[in-house]
Design an enzyme around this catalytic site. Structure first.
Site, short mmCIF file in Angstrom:
data_model
loop_
_atom_site.label_atom_id
_atom_site.label_comp_id
_atom_site.label_asym_id
_atom_site.label_seq_id
_atom_site.Cartn_x
_atom_site.Cartn_y
_atom_site.Cartn_z
N TYR A 142 16.99 29.67 10.01
CA TYR A 142 15.76 30.37 10.41
C TYR A 142 15.59 30.37 11.92
CZ TYR A 142 14.06 30.38 5.59
OH TYR A 142 13.90 30.61 4.26
N LYS A 145 0.84 -1.20 0.00
CA LYS A 145 0.00 0.00 0.00
C LYS A 145 0.88 1.26 0.00
CE LYS A 145 -0.43 -0.10 5.06
NZ LYS A 145 -1.32 -0.48 6.17
#
Ligand SMILES: *Cc1c(COP(=O)(O)O)cnc(C)c1O
Length: 361
Positions: free
Chosen positions: A254, A35
């Site tokens: 950041y 899957k």
């Protein structure tokens, strides 16, 4: 000519892991769970390495049809069942095996005139409380399904919530399963990867391993699978694209979430959260640079991340970096970032180019 990030899928490792699983459960048939595009590895890249499997399990029709059209003749199991009554024509046309977990599906099968009976997996809720019939109802539903002309073979299916946590957590689900099924003479399919590894008593006629085929741990802890000889299938790698000598007390990236303590040599890696690397990975998350363990510094950006190369003087621009894979278990990165290998493997994004190798390493 391309950005240096890439994901490499090792089909020899995949083949080896399926072989290992078969050794662990010698009397069971194996549904290879593919899957989510083979747990992010690419179904098209993976299915031939799994050709010795007894069946493929997945949950969307597109992937099932893809396998049939690629010539797969083994059974294909739809783990989540069907979604609308009219889906049964497609299930019949592609000869899919389907989980049945709700009464509306029994009714839809009763109203469906199948030319060839459909094999079904009767899903039993053993206490996970996600999909499936309550143990009290299973015998009745089994009789109803078995009596329907549109239904072929009926297999009993269940799924464990805590098969990675030891014997105690298995007692109650196993008691409920026993209660639901002891009078029924039908094949059983209960074991996911964790139960395949740690609860051999659950193997019965069919097992449904997923994550261990890809060489990662059902518990999210790589040390838990260390003794089984499974090999990581996906390696995510990139390169150092810039290097800065940064003075003590400077912020990196950041928000300046990391500050240098001495003069540090900071490398920039072409990999960020838009490639699927977890943004929550804190400073100190391991990465392999030139075969050596190094650590990230600062916040992961969209397209880049920084690594401390102070103790890796041999690293220069173009030096290879492994984010996870053959040298660094994906679960180790997952554990530091507060998630699991499952999530990281399935989260690699579209812009990362994949390649295939069959290295026996
Ligand atoms: C995903 C899934 C599996 C495989 O789980 P792993 O933990 O990857 O082995 C098995 N059964 C069902 C119903 C699933 O949804």
């Amino acid at each position: 000519m391309s950005r240096p990030i890439k994901a490499t899928v090792n089909t020899a490792a995949l083949r080896h892991n399926l072989y290992t699983v078969k050794q662990l459960a010698p009397s069971a048939n194996v549904w290879s769970v593919v899957k989510a595009n083979a747990y992010g590895h690419g179904l098209a890249r993976c299915f031939s390495a799994l050709s010795s499997t007894d069946g493929f399990a997945l949950l969307n029709y597109e992937e099932a049809i893809f396998l049939r059209e690629a010539g797969i003749t083994q059974p294909i199991l739809l783990l989540e069942g069907f979604f609308k009554p009219y889906d049964l024509s497609l299930i019949e046309a592609y000869q899919l095996t389907v989980a049945v977990h709700s009464y509306w599906q029994v009714e839809a099968l009763a109203n469906f005139a199948a030319k060839k009976p459909i094999s079904v997996y009767l899903k039993i809720n053993n206490g996970m409380n996600r999909l499936g019939f309550s143990p009290d109802d299973v015998a009745t539903v089994w009789q109803q399904l078995s009596a329907l002309p549109s239904v072929g073979k009926v297999t009993l299916m269940s799924h464990f919530a805590s098969a990675d946590e030891g014997e105690m957590q298995m007692r109650e689900p196993l008691r409920r399963l026993d209660l639901a099924t002891s009078m029924l003479n039908a094949p059983r399919c209960y074991a996911n990867s964790a139960a395949t590894l740690w609860h051999p008593g659950t193997h019965h006629q069919w097992i449904r391993p997923g994550i261990i085929l890809y060489g990662a741990s059902p518990s999210g802890r790589s040390e838990d699978i260390a003794g089984f000889g499974l090999r990581p299938v996906m390696t995510l790698s990139s390169e150092i694209i810039a290097i800065q000598e940064v003075a003590p007390g400077e912020g990196i990236g950041y928000g300046h979430r990391y500050s240098t303590t001495t003069t540090q040599r900071i490398g920039v890696i072409a990999c960020g959260y838009a490639d699927g690397y977890p943004r929550h990975a804190p400073s100190g998350t391991p990465v392999i640079v030139a075969g050596k363990h190094c650590h990230t510094v600062g916040t992961i950006s969209m397209d880049m991340m920084m690594v401390d190369l102070t103790h890796c003087p041999e690293a220069t621009i173009g030096t290879p970096v492994e984010l996870w894979g053959a040298q660094l278990p994906v679960d180790t990165v997952g554990a530091v970032a507060g998630t699991l290998g499952y999530e990281l493997l399935t989260a690699v994004t579209q812009r990362v180019p994949f390649s295939v190798t069959a290295n026996e390493n």
